[in-house]
Design a protein around this motif. Structure first.
Motif, short mmCIF file in Angstrom:
data_model
loop_
_atom_site.label_atom_id
_atom_site.label_comp_id
_atom_site.label_asym_id
_atom_site.label_seq_id
_atom_site.Cartn_x
_atom_site.Cartn_y
_atom_site.Cartn_z
N LYS A 102 0.87 -1.18 0.00
CA LYS A 102 0.00 0.00 0.00
C LYS A 102 0.91 1.23 0.00
CE LYS A 102 -3.66 -0.05 2.60
NZ LYS A 102 -4.54 0.00 3.81
N ASP A 103 1.30 1.67 -1.19
CA ASP A 103 2.26 2.76 -1.27
C ASP A 103 1.62 4.03 -1.83
OD1 ASP A 103 2.00 2.17 -3.95
OD2 ASP A 103 3.93 1.19 -4.13
N SER A 104 2.38 5.13 -1.76
CA SER A 104 1.84 6.42 -2.19
C SER A 104 1.62 6.48 -3.70
CB SER A 104 2.78 7.55 -1.75
OG SER A 104 4.10 7.32 -2.22
N ALA A 105 2.36 5.66 -4.47
CA ALA A 105 2.17 5.66 -5.92
C ALA A 105 0.76 5.23 -6.29
CB ALA A 105 3.20 4.75 -6.58
N TRP A 106 0.24 4.24 -5.57
CA TRP A 106 -1.11 3.76 -5.86
C TRP A 106 -2.16 4.82 -5.52
CZ3 TRP A 106 -4.36 1.51 -8.59
CH2 TRP A 106 -5.62 1.13 -8.13
N VAL A 107 -1.91 5.60 -4.49
CA VAL A 107 -2.83 6.69 -4.14
C VAL A 107 -2.99 7.64 -5.32
CG1 VAL A 107 -3.22 8.65 -2.61
CG2 VAL A 107 -2.29 6.52 -1.69
N ARG A 108 -1.88 7.92 -5.99
CA ARG A 108 -1.94 8.82 -7.16
C ARG A 108 -2.62 8.14 -8.34
NH1 ARG A 108 3.32 9.80 -5.15
NH2 ARG A 108 4.23 8.35 -6.67
N GLU A 109 -2.35 6.85 -8.54
CA GLU A 109 -2.92 6.14 -9.68
C GLU A 109 -4.44 6.04 -9.58
OE1 GLU A 109 -1.12 2.33 -10.11
OE2 GLU A 109 0.92 3.13 -10.19
N ARG A 110 -4.95 5.82 -8.38
CA ARG A 110 -6.39 5.59 -8.26
C ARG A 110 -7.21 6.88 -8.29
NH1 ARG A 110 -6.54 3.52 -1.94
NH2 ARG A 110 -6.57 5.56 -0.95
N LYS A 111 -6.54 8.04 -8.24
CA LYS A 111 -7.27 9.31 -8.30
C LYS A 111 -8.07 9.42 -9.60
CE LYS A 111 -6.86 14.31 -7.91
NZ LYS A 111 -7.74 14.56 -9.07
N ALA A 112 -7.47 8.94 -10.71
CA ALA A 112 -8.18 8.99 -11.99
C ALA A 112 -9.44 8.15 -11.96
CB ALA A 112 -7.25 8.52 -13.11
N ILE A 113 -9.39 7.03 -11.23
CA ILE A 113 -10.58 6.17 -11.09
C ILE A 113 -11.66 6.90 -10.30
CG2 ILE A 113 -11.44 3.99 -10.17
CD1 ILE A 113 -8.67 2.81 -10.57
N MET A 117 -15.92 8.23 -10.91
CA MET A 117 -16.97 7.57 -10.14
C MET A 117 -18.20 8.45 -9.98
SD MET A 117 -14.96 5.64 -7.03
CE MET A 117 -16.50 5.42 -6.14
N ALA A 118 -19.37 7.81 -10.04
CA ALA A 118 -20.61 8.53 -9.75
C ALA A 118 -20.65 8.84 -8.25
CB ALA A 118 -21.81 7.67 -10.14
N PRO A 119 -21.30 9.94 -7.86
CA PRO A 119 -21.32 10.34 -6.45
C PRO A 119 -21.89 9.29 -5.51
CG PRO A 119 -22.09 12.13 -7.86
CD PRO A 119 -21.97 10.92 -8.73
N ASP A 120 -22.84 8.48 -6.00
CA ASP A 120 -23.47 7.49 -5.13
C ASP A 120 -22.80 6.12 -5.20
OD1 ASP A 120 -24.23 6.91 -7.71
OD2 ASP A 120 -26.29 6.39 -7.18
N MET A 121 -21.65 6.04 -5.88
CA MET A 121 -20.93 4.78 -6.00
C MET A 121 -19.95 4.64 -4.84
SD MET A 121 -21.15 2.21 -8.09
CE MET A 121 -21.86 2.99 -9.55
N GLU A 122 -20.02 3.54 -4.12
CA GLU A 122 -19.17 3.36 -2.95
C GLU A 122 -17.74 2.99 -3.31
OE1 GLU A 122 -17.87 2.98 0.99
OE2 GLU A 122 -19.74 3.84 0.22
N GLU A 123 -17.57 2.11 -4.31
CA GLU A 123 -16.25 1.59 -4.59
C GLU A 123 -16.19 1.04 -6.01
OE1 GLU A 123 -13.23 1.50 -4.31
OE2 GLU A 123 -12.45 -0.05 -2.94
N VAL A 124 -14.99 1.01 -6.58
CA VAL A 124 -14.78 0.39 -7.88
C VAL A 124 -14.00 -0.90 -7.68
CG1 VAL A 124 -14.88 2.53 -9.19
CG2 VAL A 124 -12.69 1.77 -8.29
N ILE A 125 -14.35 -1.91 -8.45
CA ILE A 125 -13.70 -3.21 -8.38
C ILE A 125 -12.79 -3.36 -9.59
CG2 ILE A 125 -14.03 -5.69 -8.13
CD1 ILE A 125 -15.19 -3.94 -5.85
N LEU A 126 -11.53 -3.70 -9.35
CA LEU A 126 -10.53 -3.79 -10.41
C LEU A 126 -10.63 -5.15 -11.10
CD1 LEU A 126 -7.56 -2.29 -8.38
CD2 LEU A 126 -9.30 -1.08 -9.71
N MET A 127 -10.58 -5.15 -12.43
CA MET A 127 -10.75 -6.38 -13.19
C MET A 127 -9.61 -6.59 -14.17
SD MET A 127 -13.93 -7.60 -15.64
CE MET A 127 -13.52 -6.48 -16.99
N ASP A 128 -9.13 -7.83 -14.25
CA ASP A 128 -8.16 -8.21 -15.27
C ASP A 128 -8.91 -8.28 -16.60
OD1 ASP A 128 -6.63 -9.83 -17.12
OD2 ASP A 128 -5.39 -10.42 -15.42
N PRO A 129 -8.54 -7.46 -17.60
CA PRO A 129 -9.32 -7.41 -18.84
C PRO A 129 -9.24 -8.69 -19.67
CG PRO A 129 -7.31 -6.12 -19.06
CD PRO A 129 -7.40 -6.54 -17.62
#
Length: 249
Positions: A102-113, A117-129
């Protein structure tokens, strides 16, 4: 531990981490809590969200300490009351490059996600495409209930502390667990799904939003509260209370 090893390339043993980091971490937390309560008027029964960051120091190595050249920082905030309502989840984003830390690089990466997000969405689930395996959330662990068993990924994820409690209470209550990542291909077979984290404990999903791989249409799969999920939520909350350690009065 994994973050320090990644940054300093040290071979750390659990005993070294416990011996050196625990007293320094507790002292840092107490200092941060004292400062916080001195600045703000809070209720006596208020719970807090505490983030601790351990990183390499610019100072010289302390003799006799494996982790003597590290700094410990603590951020204290107010923790909202635990929620009981079920939440909305969305499949979006790719698995992390370094899921074990759990590093600071991931904090920056997930900002785009988060920005998408819609305001009423609690969380996003990451998927292997490629495999369409659902590994984890952007800040949570992810689980599916299928055929009465709990499915959750074992590899390619950050194994959170609450995840350990989920697996523990499942074992104690005879709930079958499959350490396999759920796949979106089986979404119609799911009886429910849920997430876990230190600030949420366990939250059930009332719906999962995703793109159909063929039509590219947005699909929404609703879920009722499943008895297995209800049992896990109650057991995890009770376990957290029983395992809590007093650090600050």
């Amino acid at each position: 531990e994994s973050t320090i090893a990644m940054q300093t390339e040290k071979q750390l043993s659990p005993s070294a981490v416990e011996k050196e980091l625990r007293p320094r971490t507790e002292a840092t937390m107490i200092a941060a809590m004292t400062a916080f309560q001195g600045l703000y008027d809070v209720q006596k029964d208020q719970e807090y969200k505490i983030n601790v960051l351990v990183c390499p120091s610019d100072e010289d190595q302390v003799d006799g300490q494996v982790l003597g050249d590290t700094d410990i920082f603590c951020h204290v905030g107010l923790l909202p009351p635990l929620r009981l309502e079920m939440v909305k989840l969305e499949v979006a984003g790719l698995p992390r490059h370094n899921a074990a830390a759990k590093d600071s690089a991931w904090v920056r990466e997930r900002k785009a996600i988060y920005d998408r997000m819609a305001p009423d969405m609690e969380e996003v689930i990451l998927m292997d495409p490629v495999t369409r395996q659902l590994l984890e959330g952007s800040q949570t662990n992810f689980y599916v209930i299928q055929d009465g068993a709990v499915y959750t990924a074992e590899e390619g994820i950050l194994k959170g502390t609450v995840r350990s409690l989920v697996l523990e209470v499942c074992a104690e209550n005879g709930i079958p667990v499959k350490l396999l990542p759920p796949t979106l291909e089986d979404v119609d077979k799911w009886q429910g799904c849920f997430i876990s984290s230190t600030s949420r404990l366990v939250l059930g999903a009332k719906s999962l939003e995703y793109l159909d791989p063929e039509t590219k249409e947005t699909m929404i799969r609703p879920f009722p509260l499943h008895p297995v999920l209800d049992e896990i939520m109650t057991a995890v909350r009770n376990s957290v209370v029983g395992k809590s350690t007093e650090v600050f009065k």
